[in-house]
Design an enzyme around this catalytic site. Structure first.
Site, PDB file in Angstrom:
ATOM      1  N   CYS A 142      79.575  99.015   0.227  1.00 30.09           N
ATOM      2  CA  CYS A 142      79.044  98.682  -0.751  1.00 30.09           C
ATOM      3  C   CYS A 142      80.859  99.949  -1.324  1.00 30.09           C
ATOM      4  O   CYS A 142      81.790 100.488  -0.674  1.00 30.09           O
ATOM      5  CB  CYS A 142      78.132 100.413  -1.723  1.00 30.09           C
ATOM      6  SG  CYS A 142      76.856 100.023  -2.078  1.00 30.09           S
ATOM      7  N   CYS A 193      73.641 103.383  -5.983  1.00 27.46           N
ATOM      8  CA  CYS A 193      72.508 102.749  -5.044  1.00 27.46           C
ATOM      9  C   CYS A 193      71.810 103.755  -4.136  1.00 27.46           C
ATOM     10  O   CYS A 193      72.846 105.362  -4.127  1.00 27.46           O
ATOM     11  CB  CYS A 193      72.583 101.110  -4.223  1.00 27.46           C
ATOM     12  SG  CYS A 193      73.545 101.573  -2.797  1.00 27.46           S
ATOM     13  N   GLU A 245      81.341 101.907  -3.351  1.00 25.00           N
ATOM     14  CA  GLU A 245      81.907 103.524  -3.106  1.00 25.00           C
ATOM     15  C   GLU A 245      81.673 104.399  -1.364  1.00 25.00           C
ATOM     16  O   GLU A 245      82.076 104.822  -1.426  1.00 25.00           O
ATOM     17  CB  GLU A 245      80.043 104.201  -3.735  1.00 25.00           C
ATOM     18  CG  GLU A 245      79.289 104.058  -5.284  1.00 25.00           C
ATOM     19  CD  GLU A 245      79.314 102.831  -5.344  1.00 25.00           C
ATOM     20  OE1 GLU A 245      79.275 101.953  -4.322  1.00 25.00           O
ATOM     21  OE2 GLU A 245      78.355 103.591  -6.080  1.00 25.00           O
ATOM     22  N   CYS A 263      74.215 105.108  -1.496  1.00 25.33           N
ATOM     23  CA  CYS A 263      75.877 105.152  -1.721  1.00 25.33           C
ATOM     24  C   CYS A 263      75.057 106.992  -2.131  1.00 25.33           C
ATOM     25  O   CYS A 263      76.073 108.170  -2.016  1.00 25.33           O
ATOM     26  CB  CYS A 263      76.103 104.619  -2.646  1.00 25.33           C
ATOM     27  SG  CYS A 263      76.749 103.420  -2.402  1.00 25.33           S
TER      28      CYS A 263
END
Ligand code: ZN
Length: 129
Positions: A56, A89, A58, A92
């Site tokens: 991701c 998510c 992040e 993260c």
């Protein structure tokens, strides 16, 4: 939204430039930006790859922060390619809590406003209940 939040949001939008790198890899359809307790901003983009080996945006921003020697996250935000704010998510959320010494006070910018991370990880195993 505070001015600092607007700057963070713009930083995330600035790195969100979707592009395909190969037949199996597409990147930067999501961008993220975080501000550390020292006031520095780090950004990252997602890497979407076959076989589940991507990560991701992040995650990318957190890696950049750690590379620079910091790990206290004051605020974080992620956006999609049209600039909509995305909720992080579960992975993260977990990464933020673990990397930042179990700090549940990280501000997560969401479409409906900012919330502390502890609200997004109820009964987290590392946070005081
Ligand atoms: Zn994630």
């Amino acid at each position: 939204m505070m001015d600092q939040d607007a700057l963070l949001l713009q930083a995330a939008k600035d790195v969100t430039r979707p592009r395909r790198l190969s037949t199996s890899v597409e990147v930067a359809s999501v961008g993220a930006a975080l501000r550390t307790s020292m006031g520095r901003i780090f950004t990252g983009v997602c890497i979407d790859a076959a076989c589940g080996i991507g990560f991701c945006a992040e995650h990318g921003a957190i890696a950049a922060m750690i590379t620079a020697g910091e790990n206290r996250i004051e605020s974080i935000v992620a956006v999609n390619e049209v600039g909509d704010i995305l909720s992080p998510c579960g992975r993260c959320r977990e990464l933020v809590v673990q990397v930042d010494h179990a700090n549940g006070d990280t501000r997560v910018l969401l479409a409906k406003g900012a919330r502390p991370m502890r609200d997004l990880v109820p009964d987290h195993w590392l946070l005081d209940l």
